[in-house]
Design a protein around this motif. Structure first.
Motif: not given
Length: 285
Positions: A182, A185, A190, A201, A211, A213, A215, A234, A237
């Motif tokens: 992304a 955030m 995101p 995405k 999912t 992420l 980042i 999500l 992360v």
């Protein structure tokens, strides 16, 4: 006694915050103007601006700096040279959430490029669906992988395929896990700078059971033009540094796992220091 010029000097972190604030109020400023404002040398300000530019927070101009916009992201080639060590750490941590034989969807990006290289080395028998041409080539280095490249309009800046054909292609598949990047955030989730990036995405997120992420810290509290998804869409992360406290708390409240990739270099330095003898002095009875 402190000299008048030294009284006006600010810390590095404070200068960086004020540089970004100045650019929000005035889209372009001169290096010399910032130096006078902070009571430091122009070389000091250049280093600050270079650091902010590396993180994608400002753009260097001849003799000055400009604010980055909500609708512009550096090209993938430009991003590949930024925060390399941090992105490698994220990639190593993210591989732990992939099992041999799984089906993955991975979107084109600088951090996901490091991620697929780790996958090619550490995992077997994966089926990977991606819109990234460079990602597909890196994944193909592992002969046990099946790599499906999304058809669509080629975007040279992003080294990937985009457009309605990508969405239609992804609709034909289901995946165990999606891994996406992304542009920013925030508490809203995101985000990224263009609709075509967000559409890919979103399609991957919708077609995967969960999912992750990927980042880096430069994207925290950074706003893009469009939101990709809600935070609760999500599963986790993965980042290279601790998230801002409010953001981390909000994610955990929504059931999103926050994973901070360890800094192996720092850990190795600490172990090496601990192994050194406290003294080399020999004592005799």
């Amino acid at each position: 006694m402190t000299a008048p010029s030294e009284k006006r000097r600010t810390s590095k972190d404070e200068r960086r915050r004020r540089i970004v604030a100045e650019l929000r109020a005035n889209p372009t400023v001169r290096i010399s103007e910032l130096a006078r404002l902070f009571g430091v040398t122009t070389e000091t300000v250049r280093r600050d601006v270079d650091s902010l530019s590396d993180e994608g927070l400002v753009s260097r101009t001849y003799g000055g700096a400009a604010a980055t916009t909500l609708s512009r992201e550096p090209s993938l080639d430009e991003r590949h040279g930024l925060l390399v060590a941090e992105r490698q750490r994220i990639a190593r941590a993210a591989v732990d959430f992939v099992e041999d034989g799984q089906v993955l969807m991975i979107d084109s990006g600088a951090t996901t490029a490091h991620f697929v290289r780790r996958l090619a080395v550490e995992r077997q028998r994966l089926t990977v669906i991606t819109n990234g041409t460079g990602l597909a080539a890196a994944l193909a280095a592992n002969a046990s992988f099946r790599v499906l490249l999304c058809p669509g309009d080629y975007n040279a800046s992003e080294s990937g395929t985009y457009g309605p054909e990508v969405g239609a292609f992804l609709e034909r598949y289901r995946a165990d896990r999606a891994f996406v990047g992304a542009g920013g955030m925030t508490l809203e989730g995101p985000n990224d700078v263009s609709a075509e990036l967000c559409w890919v995405k979103r399609a991957m997120i919708e077609r995967a059971r969960e999912t992750t992420l990927l980042i880096d810290h430069s994207k925290f509290d950074r706003f893009g033009l469009l939101r990709i998804c809600a935070p609760e869409d999500l599963r986790r992360v993965v980042s290279d540094a601790s998230l801002p406290a409010e953001l981390a708390q909000a994610l955990r409240h929504k059931g999103v796992e926050v994973v901070i990739a360890p800094d192996e270099r720092a850990a190795g330095d600490a172990e090496e220091a601990a192994a050194e003898p406290l003294s080399t002095t020999a004592f005799r009875a």
